[in-house]
Design a protein around this motif. Structure first.
Motif, PDB file in Angstrom:
ATOM      1  N   ALA A 297       5.452   4.255  -6.844  1.00 44.68           N
ATOM      2  CA  ALA A 297       6.699   3.533  -7.093  1.00 44.68           C
ATOM      3  C   ALA A 297       6.847   2.216  -7.556  1.00 44.68           C
ATOM      4  O   ALA A 297       5.872   1.574  -7.241  1.00 44.68           O
ATOM      5  CB  ALA A 297       7.675   3.846  -5.718  1.00 44.68           C
ATOM      6  N   GLN A 298       7.713   1.820  -8.057  1.00 44.17           N
ATOM      7  CA  GLN A 298       8.284   0.640  -8.476  1.00 44.17           C
ATOM      8  C   GLN A 298       9.380   0.025  -7.887  1.00 44.17           C
ATOM      9  O   GLN A 298      10.283   0.858  -7.799  1.00 44.17           O
ATOM     10  CB  GLN A 298       8.354   0.122  -9.941  1.00 44.17           C
ATOM     11  N   ILE A 299       9.554  -1.179  -7.161  1.00 45.71           N
ATOM     12  CA  ILE A 299      10.677  -1.480  -6.248  1.00 45.71           C
ATOM     13  C   ILE A 299      11.209  -2.637  -7.251  1.00 45.71           C
ATOM     14  O   ILE A 299      10.661  -3.751  -6.875  1.00 45.71           O
ATOM     15  CB  ILE A 299      10.250  -2.054  -5.154  1.00 45.71           C
ATOM     16  N   PRO A 300      12.185  -2.569  -8.153  1.00 45.51           N
ATOM     17  CA  PRO A 300      12.896  -3.609  -8.842  1.00 45.51           C
ATOM     18  C   PRO A 300      13.609  -4.648  -8.011  1.00 45.51           C
ATOM     19  O   PRO A 300      14.135  -4.213  -6.937  1.00 45.51           O
ATOM     20  CB  PRO A 300      13.599  -3.080  -9.703  1.00 45.51           C
TER      21      PRO A 300
ATOM     22  N   GLN B  86       0.905  -1.318   0.133  1.00 46.93           N
ATOM     23  CA  GLN B  86       0.025   0.035  -0.010  1.00 46.93           C
ATOM     24  C   GLN B  86       0.696   1.330   0.033  1.00 46.93           C
ATOM     25  O   GLN B  86       0.594   2.406  -0.709  1.00 46.93           O
ATOM     26  CB  GLN B  86      -0.897   0.221   1.285  1.00 46.93           C
ATOM     27  N   LEU B  87       1.932   1.375   0.625  1.00 53.06           N
ATOM     28  CA  LEU B  87       2.871   2.384   0.931  1.00 53.06           C
ATOM     29  C   LEU B  87       3.518   2.558  -0.529  1.00 53.06           C
ATOM     30  O   LEU B  87       3.618   3.736  -0.859  1.00 53.06           O
ATOM     31  CB  LEU B  87       3.994   2.252   1.815  1.00 53.06           C
ATOM     32  N   ILE B  88       4.021   1.397  -1.061  1.00 56.70           N
ATOM     33  CA  ILE B  88       4.602   1.618  -2.347  1.00 56.70           C
ATOM     34  C   ILE B  88       3.802   2.186  -3.585  1.00 56.70           C
ATOM     35  O   ILE B  88       4.124   2.991  -4.128  1.00 56.70           O
ATOM     36  CB  ILE B  88       5.252   0.328  -2.954  1.00 56.70           C
ATOM     37  N   ASN B  89       2.413   1.678  -3.497  1.00 58.22           N
ATOM     38  CA  ASN B  89       1.422   2.165  -4.314  1.00 58.22           C
ATOM     39  C   ASN B  89       1.166   3.731  -4.218  1.00 58.22           C
ATOM     40  O   ASN B  89       0.887   4.424  -5.285  1.00 58.22           O
ATOM     41  CB  ASN B  89       0.260   1.055  -4.286  1.00 58.22           C
ATOM     42  N   ARG B  90       1.138   3.773  -2.879  1.00 65.51           N
ATOM     43  CA  ARG B  90       0.929   5.456  -2.582  1.00 65.51           C
ATOM     44  C   ARG B  90       2.020   6.255  -3.214  1.00 65.51           C
ATOM     45  O   ARG B  90       1.580   7.585  -3.612  1.00 65.51           O
ATOM     46  CB  ARG B  90       0.696   5.638  -1.260  1.00 65.51           C
TER      47      ARG B  90
END
Length: 146
Positions: free
Chosen positions: A27-30, A20-24
């Motif tokens: 961002a993409q976390i490769p 949820q934090l990444i989506n907010r």
């Protein structure tokens, strides 16, 4: 993470909160990256501030999260171990780390300003700091220790 976990149901609560934090942040976390996210519910932000691609060769990814709303404080036991503080000095250091001023601390502990200033002087000597701002900065760095 506590704040985020309250809004996510299911068995994988922590995973859901991180997602949820990444989506907010949009961002993409490769895979193989190290990423720094900053969040503040008070300010209404979640932002990716830095990312290093290919930081890990084993398929690991690292996510470092900084919550601007959190107010970490140093462990009293850690302070006593590091600097040999007395109980009173430790209590003063924790109160300073919480952002309280000397006058309010003196009033709440029913001590004179002179006593508080004497304890502050001892803190300066034991922590090898010279100014209250330097002491508070040091206490903030120590707050990450267990």
């Amino acid at each position: 993470m506590e704040r985020e976990c309250r809004h996510v149901a299911g068995r994988e609560t922590l995973y859901g909160a991180v997602k949820q934090l990444i989506n907010r942040a949009g961002a993409q976390i490769p895979i193989g990256s190290t990423s720094w996210l900053v969040t503040s519910s008070r300010e209404g932000i979640t932002t990716l501030v830095k990312q290093i691609a290919n930081a890990w060769t084993d398929g690991t990814s690292a996510l470092i999260l900084l919550d601007l709303d959190a107010h970490p404080e140093p462990s009293p036991r850690t302070l006593q171990c590091l600097f040999g503080l007395t109980a009173a000095e430790t209590q003063l250091a924790v109160e300073l780390a919480r952002g309280r001023n000397l006058l309010d601390i003196a009033r709440s502990r029913r001590l004179s300003r002179t006593t508080i200033r004497t304890q502050l002087g001892a803190l300066f000597v034991k922590t090898q700091t010279r100014r209250q701002a330097d002491l508070v900065a040091l206490l903030g760095r120590i707050a990450i220790l267990p």
